[in-house]
Write a protein that holds these residues in place. Structure first.
Motif, short mmCIF file in Angstrom:
data_model
loop_
_atom_site.label_atom_id
_atom_site.label_comp_id
_atom_site.label_asym_id
_atom_site.label_seq_id
_atom_site.Cartn_x
_atom_site.Cartn_y
_atom_site.Cartn_z
N LEU A 228 0.83 -1.21 0.00
CA LEU A 228 0.00 0.00 0.00
C LEU A 228 0.86 1.25 0.00
O LEU A 228 0.53 2.24 -0.67
N ALA A 229 1.97 1.24 0.71
CA ALA A 229 2.87 2.40 0.71
C ALA A 229 3.46 2.60 -0.68
O ALA A 229 3.58 3.73 -1.16
N ALA A 230 3.83 1.50 -1.33
CA ALA A 230 4.39 1.60 -2.69
C ALA A 230 3.35 2.15 -3.67
O ALA A 230 3.67 3.03 -4.48
N LEU A 231 2.13 1.65 -3.60
CA LEU A 231 1.08 2.15 -4.48
C LEU A 231 0.75 3.61 -4.20
O LEU A 231 0.53 4.40 -5.13
N HIS A 232 0.74 3.98 -2.93
CA HIS A 232 0.51 5.38 -2.57
C HIS A 232 1.63 6.25 -3.14
O HIS A 232 1.37 7.34 -3.68
N GLY A 233 2.85 5.78 -3.05
CA GLY A 233 3.99 6.53 -3.59
C GLY A 233 3.90 6.69 -5.10
O GLY A 233 4.20 7.77 -5.64
N ARG A 234 3.50 5.64 -5.80
CA ARG A 234 3.35 5.73 -7.26
C ARG A 234 2.28 6.73 -7.64
O ARG A 234 2.44 7.52 -8.57
N PHE A 235 1.16 6.70 -6.92
CA PHE A 235 0.09 7.66 -7.18
C PHE A 235 0.57 9.08 -6.90
O PHE A 235 0.33 10.00 -7.69
#
Length: 96
Positions: A47-54
């Motif tokens: 979730l942190a990685a996806l949040h970062g990509r967004f």
């Protein structure tokens, strides 16, 4: 590439990354509409990685003037979810 094309491309990238993030939130049992604007996740988690990509996609889009508000992003995602529910196999095609 024209500025309009760049806006379209980065805007679409922004919403594609948001879709991945919102989908993961839903899969983790989180109400994406309430959680996404303020949620923080432990580092080294999906979730942190996806949040970062967004976040990166949002910053890239903002550089060329694509700056939707949190409420506009939420509404656009809702519209896209409704569209996918109506047309699960993709956009309808005209016969002929």
């Amino acid at each position: 590439m024209s500025n309009r094309t760049e806006c379209d491309t980065l805007g679409e990238l922004l919403f594609r990354e948001f879709n991945a993030y919102a989908t993961a939130l839903t899969e983790h049992g989180v109400d994406w509409a309430d959680a996404w604007p303020s949620a923080t996740w432990p580092t080294d988690t999906p979730l942190a990685a996806l949040h970062g990509r967004f976040t990166l996609a949002r910053e890239a889009a903002a550089v060329i003037g694509v700056k939707p508000s949190d409420s506009e992003i939420t509404e656009e995602h809702r519209v896209r979810l409704e569209y996918r529910a109506l047309f699960p196999d993709g956009a309808p095609k005209l016969l002929g």
